[in-house]
Design a protein around this motif. Structure first.
Motif, PDB file in Angstrom:
ATOM      1  N   GLU A 164       0.917  -1.353   0.161  1.00 22.83           N
ATOM      2  CA  GLU A 164       0.042  -0.053   0.059  1.00 22.83           C
ATOM      3  C   GLU A 164       0.931   1.186  -0.040  1.00 22.83           C
ATOM      4  N   HIS A 165       2.073   1.139   0.638  1.00 25.09           N
ATOM      5  CA  HIS A 165       2.874   2.293   0.785  1.00 25.09           C
ATOM      6  C   HIS A 165       3.627   2.500  -0.668  1.00 25.09           C
ATOM      7  N   TYR A 166       3.605   1.612  -1.575  1.00 24.92           N
ATOM      8  CA  TYR A 166       4.203   1.556  -2.827  1.00 24.92           C
ATOM      9  C   TYR A 166       2.769   2.158  -3.718  1.00 24.92           C
ATOM     10  N   ARG A 167       1.824   1.866  -3.401  1.00 19.93           N
ATOM     11  CA  ARG A 167       0.597   2.468  -4.239  1.00 19.93           C
ATOM     12  C   ARG A 167       0.568   3.948  -4.030  1.00 19.93           C
ATOM     13  N   ASP A 168       0.728   4.231  -2.626  1.00 18.41           N
ATOM     14  CA  ASP A 168       0.468   5.807  -2.291  1.00 18.41           C
ATOM     15  C   ASP A 168       1.596   6.457  -3.014  1.00 18.41           C
ATOM     16  N   GLY A 169       2.810   5.973  -3.704  1.00 21.70           N
ATOM     17  CA  GLY A 169       3.831   6.442  -4.296  1.00 21.70           C
ATOM     18  C   GLY A 169       3.547   6.500  -5.674  1.00 21.70           C
ATOM     19  N   GLY A 170       2.491   5.939  -6.066  1.00 25.69           N
ATOM     20  CA  GLY A 170       2.082   5.641  -7.673  1.00 25.69           C
ATOM     21  C   GLY A 170       2.775   4.379  -8.402  1.00 25.69           C
ATOM     22  N   LYS A 177      11.415  15.970  -7.649  1.00 25.63           N
ATOM     23  CA  LYS A 177      10.417  15.303  -8.109  1.00 25.63           C
ATOM     24  C   LYS A 177      10.842  14.362  -9.489  1.00 25.63           C
ATOM     25  N   GLU A 178      12.142  15.025 -10.109  1.00 25.18           N
ATOM     26  CA  GLU A 178      12.640  14.515 -11.370  1.00 25.18           C
ATOM     27  C   GLU A 178      13.232  12.826 -10.889  1.00 25.18           C
ATOM     28  N   ILE A 179      13.557  12.912  -9.596  1.00 22.44           N
ATOM     29  CA  ILE A 179      14.221  11.454  -9.398  1.00 22.44           C
ATOM     30  C   ILE A 179      13.302  10.747  -8.555  1.00 22.44           C
ATOM     31  N   PRO A 180      13.357   9.413  -9.294  1.00 19.47           N
ATOM     32  CA  PRO A 180      12.228   8.359  -8.576  1.00 19.47           C
ATOM     33  C   PRO A 180      12.744   7.836  -7.366  1.00 19.47           C
ATOM     34  N   HIS A 181      11.733   7.457  -6.426  1.00 19.31           N
ATOM     35  CA  HIS A 181      12.003   6.858  -5.260  1.00 19.31           C
ATOM     36  C   HIS A 181      12.086   5.372  -5.410  1.00 19.31           C
ATOM     37  N   SER A 182      11.228   4.816  -6.465  1.00 21.36           N
ATOM     38  CA  SER A 182      11.541   3.588  -6.740  1.00 21.36           C
ATOM     39  C   SER A 182      11.938   3.357  -8.118  1.00 21.36           C
ATOM     40  N   ILE A 183      12.687   2.315  -8.481  1.00 20.91           N
ATOM     41  CA  ILE A 183      12.965   1.868  -9.933  1.00 20.91           C
ATOM     42  C   ILE A 183      11.534   1.436 -10.374  1.00 20.91           C
ATOM     43  N   TYR A 184      10.825   1.065  -9.730  1.00 19.71           N
ATOM     44  CA  TYR A 184       9.479   0.539 -10.387  1.00 19.71           C
ATOM     45  C   TYR A 184       8.488   1.573 -10.961  1.00 19.71           C
ATOM     46  N   GLU A 185       8.919   2.863 -10.755  1.00 19.85           N
ATOM     47  CA  GLU A 185       8.293   4.026 -11.373  1.00 19.85           C
ATOM     48  C   GLU A 185       8.571   4.291 -12.870  1.00 19.85           C
TER      49      GLU A 185
END
Length: 396
Positions: A87-93, A214-222
């Motif tokens: 759910e934390h990942y989903r909150d991050g898109g 904002k231009e730096i991904p938090h997760s590679i799965y973005e």
């Protein structure tokens, strides 16, 4: 006749951070009464947040009652914790299936264990400067290691190239030790490269919470196609102060298939063999991190570490010293003054102002002439260390 692993002889005589401890302690023995400001090894200084402490206490009480006692935990992690992380990942898109998440005793352990998914004759690419474990674990396994040097000219963020062609690609962003972080387009280039050559990226995301841009991904799965080529390894050590509590998690997508084998299924089977699960008490503490109150509290601590980084940034900028990191990462990577080596600068700082950092050479040959500071220290000591550093650099 038993044959020991002779590759241990290829390791450096001592692990980098143990060398730092030893040299610092030797200085203190020879300089009784001196106070040393430890801004090197990246251990946190703030305590666990109240939400976590409350959850840990409640979990201990659970273990004292027959009705709520827990023995072995599921090898892949408490289902409630896996669901909360998804759910934390989903909150991050990022859409994430909880069965793609595996709870661990920390990123350091999984960085070593995950290599059991791959044959020893696979080649490995490590972007240097690099966290020493990337090299050491593969050296012990006997894999061929490609040391891809990065440099100041490109902000220590190299692009994919023919020299980087390998079966396993290590990427850490924000990076330890340089603090540099790949932009969305920069990281997408590595994802595309991995899919093109059939490689697997081991993506170390231990410091993603420090990202501001904002231009730096938090997760590679973005990024498009990352679920077909990347394993993401995460930690609560710096995110929530779990360096002494030891919980992390690794994401292995179901779409990640190599040689006709599904790496998610392989890792699930590996966990069944290699672990009896992280303790119930620790996982309950970790679960509290992902509650609204837990998220608020860990970000309160994060602001303190970010101000620590800002202290060093101001000092280096005022002294006219080149550096990277600090804004999107808890580490600052500075260029040593007057052509000093990293180890020379270490001795200079310790002798002159009693400040300890990490020489760049400890992270690979291309780290020579650079130096790392950590923002995880005590706030008051960090201010004093940054002030001493500025005045030392100013007077040359």
């Amino acid at each position: 006749m038993l044959k020991p692993n002779t590759r241990y002889g290829d390791l450096k005589e001592a692990y980098l951070f143990n060398t730092i401890y030893r040299k610092t302690n030797e200085y203190l023995i020879s300089n009784a009464g001196k106070k040393v400001f430890r801004m090197g090894v990246g251990d946190v200084s703030l305590p666990l947040c109240p939400a976590v402490i409350q959850a840990l206490h409640a979990a201990v009480e659970d273990q004292g009652r027959a009705a709520t006692f827990h023995g072995y935990m599921p090898e892949a992690g408490d289902p409630a914790l896996r669901k909360a992380i998804a759910e934390h990942y989903r909150d991050g898109g990022v859409e994430m299936d909880e069965h793609e998440i595996f709870v661990s005793s920390g990123a350091c352990d999984d960085l070593g264990d995950i290599l059991e998914l791959f044959e020893r004759d696979n080649s490995v690419m490590v972007i240097e400067p690099a966290y020493p474990e990337y090299v050491d674990t593969n050296l012990l396994a006997g894999r061929r290691i490609i040391h891809l040097s990065s440099n100041e000219e490109k902000g220590f963020l190299p692009e994919p190239c023919e020299e980087a062609r390998a079966d396993i690609l290590y990427i850490c962003s924000p990076n330890n030790p340089t603090g540099a972080a790949f932009s969305r387009s920069g990281l997408q280039a590595w994802v595309d490269f991995a899919n093109e050559i059939g490689a697997v990226i081991l993506f170390d995301a231990a410091y993603e919470i420090f990202i501001e841009d904002k231009e730096i991904p938090h997760s590679i799965y973005e990024l498009e196609g990352a679920d077909r080529c990347a394993i993401e390894i995460c930690s609560l050590s710096k995110t929530a102060g779990f360096t002494g509590t030891r919980v992390g998690y690794t994401v292995v997508p179901r779409n990640l298939i190599r040689g006709g084998m599904n790496l998610n299924e392989m890792w699930a089977r590996n966990r069944e063999t290699r672990t009896n699960g992280v303790s119930y008490i620790l996982q309950k503490g970790a679960l509290a991190v992902f509650t609204p109150e837990g998220q608020r509290q860990i970000r309160d601590n994060l602001r303190i570490y970010k101000e620590n980084a800002a202290c060093f940034m101001r000092a280096l900028e005022a002294a006219g010293i080149w550096y990277t990191g600090g804004k999107n990462a808890p580490y600052l990577w500075m260029k040593c003054p007057d052509g000093m080596s990293g180890w020379g600068f270490f001795d200079y700082l310790l002798k002159e102002i009693q400040v300890v950092g990490i020489p760049g050479e400890g992270f690979g040959a291309c780290g020579r002439g650079y130096f790392r500071f950590s923002a995880f220290g005590n706030p008051e000591e960090t201010k004093e260390a940054a002030n001493r550093l500025y005045h030392l650099l100013e007077r040359g």
